[in-house]
Design an enzyme around this catalytic site. Structure first.
Site, PDB file in Angstrom:
ATOM      1  N   HIS A  18       0.838  -1.206   0.000  1.00 38.22           N
ATOM      2  CA  HIS A  18       0.000   0.000   0.000  1.00 38.22           C
ATOM      3  C   HIS A  18       0.866   1.246   0.000  1.00 38.22           C
ATOM      4  O   HIS A  18       0.564   2.238  -0.664  1.00 38.22           O
ATOM      5  CB  HIS A  18      -0.922   0.021   1.223  1.00 38.22           C
ATOM      6  CG  HIS A  18      -1.662  -1.262   1.394  1.00 38.22           C
ATOM      7  ND1 HIS A  18      -1.711  -1.976   2.552  1.00 38.22           N
ATOM      8  CD2 HIS A  18      -2.354  -1.998   0.484  1.00 38.22           C
ATOM      9  CE1 HIS A  18      -2.400  -3.074   2.371  1.00 38.22           C
ATOM     10  NE2 HIS A  18      -2.790  -3.128   1.133  1.00 38.22           N
ATOM     11  N   ASP A 115      -6.196   4.808   1.141  1.00 36.09           N
ATOM     12  CA  ASP A 115      -6.320   3.568   0.379  1.00 36.09           C
ATOM     13  C   ASP A 115      -7.529   2.805   0.926  1.00 36.09           C
ATOM     14  O   ASP A 115      -8.209   3.266   1.856  1.00 36.09           O
ATOM     15  CB  ASP A 115      -5.015   2.756   0.393  1.00 36.09           C
ATOM     16  CG  ASP A 115      -4.621   2.286   1.761  1.00 36.09           C
ATOM     17  OD1 ASP A 115      -5.490   1.760   2.484  1.00 36.09           O
ATOM     18  OD2 ASP A 115      -3.435   2.433   2.140  1.00 36.09           O
TER      19      ASP A 115
HETATM   20  C1  UDX Z   1      -0.807  -7.246  -1.772  1.00 41.01           C
HETATM   21  C2  UDX Z   1      -1.797  -7.563  -2.930  1.00 41.01           C
HETATM   22  O1  UDX Z   1      -1.665  -8.792  -3.443  1.00 41.01           O
HETATM   23  C3  UDX Z   1      -1.742  -6.520  -3.960  1.00 41.01           C
HETATM   24  O2  UDX Z   1      -2.390  -6.836  -5.157  1.00 41.01           O
HETATM   25  C4  UDX Z   1      -2.377  -5.379  -3.301  1.00 41.01           C
HETATM   26  O3  UDX Z   1      -2.601  -4.366  -4.246  1.00 41.01           O
HETATM   27  C5  UDX Z   1      -1.489  -4.953  -2.154  1.00 41.01           C
HETATM   28  O4  UDX Z   1      -1.297  -6.028  -1.221  1.00 41.01           O
HETATM   29  P1  UDX Z   1       1.980  -7.444  -1.923  1.00 41.01           P
HETATM   30  O5  UDX Z   1       2.155  -8.840  -1.476  1.00 41.01           O
HETATM   31  O6  UDX Z   1       2.478  -6.386  -1.075  1.00 41.01           O
HETATM   32  O7  UDX Z   1       0.479  -7.094  -2.311  1.00 41.01           O
HETATM   33  O8  UDX Z   1       2.601  -7.394  -3.397  1.00 41.01           O
HETATM   34  P2  UDX Z   1       2.704  -6.242  -4.449  1.00 41.01           P
HETATM   35  O9  UDX Z   1       1.415  -5.533  -4.656  1.00 41.01           O
HETATM   36  O10 UDX Z   1       3.300  -6.839  -5.652  1.00 41.01           O
HETATM   37  O11 UDX Z   1       3.716  -5.209  -3.800  1.00 41.01           O
HETATM   38  C6  UDX Z   1       4.988  -5.564  -3.379  1.00 41.01           C
HETATM   39  C7  UDX Z   1       5.919  -4.403  -3.595  1.00 41.01           C
HETATM   40  O12 UDX Z   1       7.117  -4.649  -2.858  1.00 41.01           O
HETATM   41  C8  UDX Z   1       6.303  -4.213  -5.045  1.00 41.01           C
HETATM   42  O13 UDX Z   1       6.345  -2.841  -5.351  1.00 41.01           O
HETATM   43  C9  UDX Z   1       7.708  -4.795  -5.135  1.00 41.01           C
HETATM   44  O14 UDX Z   1       8.544  -4.163  -6.069  1.00 41.01           O
HETATM   45  C10 UDX Z   1       8.233  -4.577  -3.726  1.00 41.01           C
HETATM   46  N1  UDX Z   1       9.194  -5.622  -3.405  1.00 41.01           N
HETATM   47  C11 UDX Z   1       8.779  -6.871  -3.077  1.00 41.01           C
HETATM   48  C12 UDX Z   1      10.544  -5.321  -3.463  1.00 41.01           C
HETATM   49  O15 UDX Z   1      10.929  -4.178  -3.780  1.00 41.01           O
HETATM   50  N2  UDX Z   1      11.431  -6.288  -3.159  1.00 41.01           N
HETATM   51  C13 UDX Z   1      11.065  -7.543  -2.815  1.00 41.01           C
HETATM   52  O16 UDX Z   1      11.940  -8.374  -2.557  1.00 41.01           O
HETATM   53  C14 UDX Z   1       9.687  -7.851  -2.771  1.00 41.01           C
END
Ligand code: UDX
Length: 474
Positions: A18, A115
């Site tokens: 978020h 959000d």
């Molecule tokens: C969850 C939901 O699945 C997502 O669709 C919703 O909108 C928010 O909550 P999450 O598990 O946090 O999401 O995944 P994602 O939405 O892909 O966000 C993860 C973020 O962390 C991405 O921006 C990614 O680039 C970042 N990240 C993750 C890193 O920078 N490094 C990592 O090793 C893992």
């Protein structure tokens, strides 16, 4: 000069998924639309990755970042509470601080943007006569589903999950229950009621921002604008403003994984990561390791200890999770793959990795931020959904957009075997099928760039929000 700018207060609920899109929205409001922005971050404890992100965000784009400690965090020690309950009560616990921070300002901000988990803060916007917007950090299909829940509620007597037929939400492809996260379909589950409340609260908004863009989800967005279709349910005007993703910022220090990528051929590496907190079972971790090895492709794998292995899970809280990796990977895996693979414990600089020319594929849990980051970099995907709305995202990527392939059975239903993994990776990285998918995702990359550029659909959408705020400031 500063005083004449519209002032937006943004509230980010806990979690990187978020925080990242909220910060990106804040930056865009400042850099492209002349706003003054204050981001309130609901925080109980800040992880090292979060703290780095906040540091990077403050200079030079975001001058005002306010951390909101949670006043009453008793729910956090309740072992029975679901993740959603914890999330909502953390936001609730931060509201007294938000109220006092706003009342301490000489002039309250023009607009409060929250959000989806921050909707309770709307009452504060009402108190200070601010405009109130909700920012859906996922896609329009997910917004449509959430808004439609009260309609579904009237249709079913017991469980939505008993529905035999797919749900036909206007403007959306048919939605099968097996693609929805289960608790939200169970009337007895707390999550069902929380989402029902959110569906009602969304209708109170002066506007709904969505991290998508017009061309990506036109039929759904069009249905939301039509008062005879979804418009009568969502009520508030819907603004697609995305894709708002983190830019690829150059790292000034050495970074193992980026240095390693620099030595690999163009588009030769498959990147494997399951988002901000996703973990696999011990059995699935083993199969994935074998699958990557058997595929004979180069890989970067952001690895986390399996949570169903107590000894390994304990590493999750240890310094950087590096210790003990070999213990939960197949014997000799690290040694055998050291020329083709780069294993990164816990957290990697994902925006940089996906933007690196050596990366040619992404095994992703389909979190919406990860999905968008892959699209804006033209990287095709293997859809490996784990929780929340990720199965819906996976269906969109595979069946609608054709920018991903997926296992025969979603990993939430069982373990995906090594042979299937190796085959999928080769299909994506080596076959003509992979090339066709790559071409499609590159089209999306250009469509996204166009949407964000001056005069593009997302740029124009956000300009409408700006106009609303300017009218309010007068
Ligand atoms: C969850 C939901 O699945 C997502 O669709 C919703 O909108 C928010 O909550 P999450 O598990 O946090 O999401 O995944 P994602 O939405 O892909 O966000 C993860 C973020 O962390 C991405 O921006 C990614 O680039 C970042 N990240 C993750 C890193 O920078 N490094 C990592 O090793 C893992």
């Amino acid at each position: 000069m500063e005083g004449t700018k519209p002032h937006a207060a943004l509230l980010a609920s806990p979690g990187m998924g978020h925080l990242i899109p909220v910060l990106e929205l804040g930056k865009r409001l400042i850099t492209h639309h002349g706003f003054q922005v204050t981001v309130f971050v609901v925080a109980t404890e800040v992880s090292p990755a979060q703290s780095l992100l906040l540091q990077q965000a403050t200079t030079p784009h975001l001058p005002n970042l306010v951390s909101l400690p949670v006043v009453n965090d008793s729910i956090l020690v309740d072992p029975e509470a679901s993740v959603l309950e914890q999330l909502l009560s953390m936001v609730r616990g931060s509201l007294p601080r938000l109220r006092s921070a706003i009342s301490a300002m000489k002039v309250p901000p023009t607009v409060l943007i929250v959000d989806m988990f921050g909707l309770e803060a709307f009452k504060i916007a009402n108190e200070f006569e601010m405009l109130k917007y909700v920012y859906i950090t996922s896609n329009a299909w997910f917004l449509a589903f959430t808004a439609y829940l009260p309609v579904l509620d009237k249709l079913v007597e017991t469980k939505c999950s008993d529905l035999q037929e797919p749900t036909r939400i206007p403007g959306c492809k048919p939605l099968w229950v097996e693609h929805v996260f289960e608790p939200v379909l169970d009337i007895k589950n707390e999550m069902y009621h929380a989402y029902m409340r959110m569906a009602v609260e969304i209708t109170m908004a002066d506007g709904v921002l969505v991290n998508t863009w017009e061309n990506l989800e036109h039929p759904t967005l069009a249905a939301m604008r039509d008062d005879k279709l979804l418009g009568q349910i969502v009520k508030a005007p819907v603004y697609p403003v995305g894709p708002l993703t983190r830019p690829i910022e150059p790292t000034d220090s050495e970074n193992g994984v980026l240095d390693w990528l620099g030595m690999q051929p163009s588009e030769s590496v498959i990147y494997v990561s399951f988002g901000s907190g996703g973990t696999l079972s011990a059995k699935q971790t083993t199969e994935l390791a074998w699958g990557l090895e058997l595929s004979r492709q180069n890989f970067v794998w952001v690895i986390r200890p399996p949570m169903d292995d107590d000894a390994a899970a304990a590493l999750f809280t240890s310094a950087d999770g590096r210790d003990g990796i070999a213990e939960y990977l197949p014997d000799g895996f690290l040694e055998r793959t050291k020329k083709v693979g780069c294993v990164v414990p816990m957290w990697a600089p994902q925006a940089q990795i996906l933007g690196h020319p050596s990366v040619g594929g992404f095994i992703t849990h389909c979190g919406w931020n990860s999905t968008l980051e892959s699209m804006v970099n033209g990287v095709p995907m293997i859809a490996w959904p784990l929780y929340a709305e990720q199965k819906m995202n996976a269906v969109m990527l595979t069946e609608e957009l054709g920018v991903a392939i997926r296992p025969n059975v979603f990993p939430t239903k069982g373990v995906v075997g090594r042979e299937e993994i190796a085959t999928m990776v080769r299909r994506l990285m080596e076959d003509s099928e992979g090339n066709a998918i790559r071409a499609k995702v590159k089209e999306l990359k250009y469509s996204a760039e166009k949407a964000l550029s001056k005069g593009g659909s997302s740029y124009t959408s956000l300009s409408h929000v700006v106009m609303d705020c300017q009218m309010m400031s007068r």
